[in-house]
Motif scaffolding. Structure first.
Motif, short mmCIF file in Angstrom:
data_model
loop_
_atom_site.label_atom_id
_atom_site.label_comp_id
_atom_site.label_asym_id
_atom_site.label_seq_id
_atom_site.Cartn_x
_atom_site.Cartn_y
_atom_site.Cartn_z
N ARG A 47 6.61 12.81 -14.35
CA ARG A 47 7.44 11.94 -15.20
C ARG A 47 7.68 10.60 -14.52
O ARG A 47 7.66 9.54 -15.18
CB ARG A 47 8.78 12.64 -15.49
N LYS A 48 7.89 10.60 -13.20
CA LYS A 48 8.10 9.35 -12.47
C LYS A 48 6.83 8.50 -12.49
O LYS A 48 6.90 7.27 -12.61
CB LYS A 48 8.54 9.64 -11.03
N VAL A 49 5.67 9.15 -12.35
CA VAL A 49 4.41 8.41 -12.41
C VAL A 49 4.23 7.76 -13.77
O VAL A 49 3.84 6.59 -13.88
CB VAL A 49 3.23 9.35 -12.08
N ARG A 50 4.52 8.50 -14.84
CA ARG A 50 4.41 7.93 -16.19
C ARG A 50 5.33 6.72 -16.34
O ARG A 50 4.96 5.72 -16.96
CB ARG A 50 4.77 8.99 -17.24
N LYS A 51 6.51 6.81 -15.77
CA LYS A 51 7.46 5.70 -15.86
C LYS A 51 6.93 4.47 -15.13
O LYS A 51 7.04 3.34 -15.63
CB LYS A 51 8.80 6.14 -15.25
N VAL A 52 6.32 4.68 -13.97
CA VAL A 52 5.73 3.57 -13.21
C VAL A 52 4.59 2.95 -13.99
O VAL A 52 4.48 1.71 -14.09
CB VAL A 52 5.24 4.06 -11.84
N PRO B 224 0.84 -1.20 0.00
CA PRO B 224 0.00 0.00 0.00
C PRO B 224 0.87 1.25 0.00
O PRO B 224 2.04 1.21 0.37
CB PRO B 224 -0.79 -0.11 1.31
N SER B 225 0.28 2.38 -0.40
CA SER B 225 1.00 3.65 -0.29
C SER B 225 0.75 4.32 1.05
O SER B 225 1.32 5.37 1.33
CB SER B 225 0.59 4.59 -1.43
N ALA C 280 0.57 4.82 -7.60
CA ALA C 280 1.91 5.03 -8.13
C ALA C 280 2.81 5.72 -7.11
O ALA C 280 4.00 5.41 -7.01
CB ALA C 280 1.84 5.86 -9.42
N LEU C 281 2.24 6.67 -6.37
CA LEU C 281 2.98 7.38 -5.33
C LEU C 281 2.48 6.90 -3.97
O LEU C 281 1.35 7.16 -3.60
CB LEU C 281 2.76 8.90 -5.45
N HIS C 282 3.30 6.14 -3.22
CA HIS C 282 4.69 5.87 -3.54
C HIS C 282 4.94 4.38 -3.79
O HIS C 282 6.06 3.99 -4.09
CB HIS C 282 5.59 6.33 -2.40
N ALA C 283 3.90 3.57 -3.63
CA ALA C 283 4.08 2.12 -3.75
C ALA C 283 4.54 1.73 -5.15
O ALA C 283 5.36 0.82 -5.32
CB ALA C 283 2.80 1.40 -3.39
N GLY C 284 4.02 2.40 -6.18
CA GLY C 284 4.43 2.08 -7.54
C GLY C 284 5.90 2.38 -7.79
O GLY C 284 6.59 1.63 -8.49
N LEU C 285 6.40 3.47 -7.20
CA LEU C 285 7.83 3.79 -7.34
C LEU C 285 8.67 2.68 -6.72
O LEU C 285 9.69 2.27 -7.29
CB LEU C 285 8.14 5.12 -6.65
N LEU C 286 8.25 2.19 -5.56
CA LEU C 286 8.98 1.10 -4.90
C LEU C 286 8.90 -0.17 -5.74
O LEU C 286 9.91 -0.86 -5.94
CB LEU C 286 8.40 0.86 -3.51
#
Length: 280
Positions: free
Chosen positions: A200-205, A21-22, A162-168
Motif C-alpha cells: 500500500r505504501k508503494v502504491r502511494k509513492v 538512492p535506496s 520506491a523502497l526506501h528512497a520513494g518513501l522519503l
C-alpha cells in the motif's frame, strides 16, 4: 521546520537536482553501491550545468543490539567488532544519541564535484524488510535537512526505488512541495519479495510521483501486475559508463566464424554467473 532554516547562499547553477538512492552512494567499502546513480550523475554533469547532489542513507545498529552489547560488556563477554572499543557507558551514550540526536550521524563529502550528504540511521526494531523503512526515512530526513542547510533547496528530487528512497521523497514532497521523479530498478517485484505490509505504501509513492521511470519493459509489466495502474511509467534503461562506448569490447575476433559473448555483472550467487557458465 525546513522553512525556518537559512541555507547557504550559493550561485545558482541551473536546475538543482537531488538524487536519493535506496542504497548507499559509492561508499569506500562498497564502490559498486549506487553505481547506476553515479553513472547517471556523470552523464548529467557532462551535458548540463545542473547543480547535482546526493543524500546517501545507511542503517547501522539497533536498540536491541546495543542493549545486548551493554549486558555482554558488563558481564565481560566479547561484543560486536563495530562497538568493541566502547565501554558500557559509551554504549549507553551511543544508544541515547541514536534515539534522540540523529543529526550527530550526518556528514558530508565531495565526490568528483557532487555534493554528498551521508546519514547513518538506526534500526528501531530488529532488522526486517517489513520495518526497516522507519529508521531509514528518519535518517534520510536528517540528511535532507543537512543538505538543504548546506547546499540550498533542490528544484526536483530523483528517487531510485520506491523502497526506501520513494518513501522519503514522498515525505519531503508533502513537507516542502518539492516534486519527485521515481525510477524503479528493483527485481524484488519479479521475486515477490516486497513485504505485504508495504504494498500500500508503494502504491502511494507511485501515485505521488511527478513522473515514473522503469529500467526495462519486463519490470514495467511486472509492476502493472503487482500494483495495477502503472501505464504512465516510461522505460529508460540504466546509464552505461563511458568505456562501453569508448572501448571496442569483444570486437577483436580471430576469424570470421568466431563469436564472443560478454557478460558484465558481480560475482554474486544472485547474479547466476555459475548458471551461465554451466549453460555454455
Amino acid at each position: 521546520n525546513l522553512n525556518r532554516q537559512k541555507p547557504a547562499v550559493r550561485p545558482k547553477k541551473g536546475l538543482h537536482i537531488l538524487v536519493i538512492p535506496s542504497e548507499e552512494f559509492i561508499p569506500i567499502d562498497s564502490p559498486l553501491a549506487g553505481i547506476f546513480q553515479y553513472h547517471q550523475l556523470r552523464a548529467l554533469a557532462a551535458t548540463t550545468n545542473f547543480q547535482l547532489g546526493v543524500v546517501s542513507v545507511r542503517l547501522s545498529l539497533s536498540v536491541w543490539m546495543l542493549l545486548r552489547m551493554v549486558i555482554r560488556r558488563t558481564l565481560g563477554f566479547p561484543v560486536a567488532p563495530e562497538v568493541s572499543g566502547k565501554s558500557s557507558w559509551e554504549l549507553l551514550q551511543l544508544l541515547f544519541d541514536k534515539l534522540v540526536c540523529p543529526e550527530k550521524f550526518v556528514s558530508e563529502r565531495d565526490l568528483e564535484g557532487f555534493s554528498v550528504v551521508d546519514a547513518e540511521g538506526f534500526y528501531f526494531l530488529p532488522p526486517s524488510p517489513k520495518f526497516d523503512y522507519i529508521g531509514w526515512v528518519r535518517a534520510g530526513m536528517c540528511g535532507f535537512r543537512k543538505y538543504v542547510h548546506k547546499f540550498g533547496q533542490p528544484d526536483i528530487i530523483h528517487a531510485h526505488n520506491a523502497l526506501h528512497a520513494g518513501l522519503l521523497a514522498d515525505v519531503i514532497q508533502r513537507e516542502t512541495h518539492i516534486p519527485f521523479v521515481l525510477t524503479e530498478h528493483s527485481s524484488y517485484y519479479h521475486q515477490d519479495l516486497i513485504p505485504r505490509n508495504l504494498i500500500r505504501k508503494v502504491r502511494k509513492v507511485v501515485d505521488a510521483a511527478h513522473s515514473m521511470i522503469v529500467v526495462s519493459p519486463a519490470l514495467k509489466a511486472t509492476m502493472i501486475e503487482k500494483l495495477g495502474d502503472f501505464d504512465r511509467a516510461e522505460v529508460v534503461p540504466n546509464v552505461l559508463p563511458e568505456n562501453f562506448e569508448n572501448e571496442e569490447i569483444g570486437r577483436q575476433v580471430d576469424t570470421e566464424n568466431e563469436f564472443r559473448f560478454l557478460c558484465v555483472g558481480n560475482f554474486l550467487p544472485i547474479k547466476g554467473q555459475e548458471t551461465l557458465i554451466e549453460a555454455f
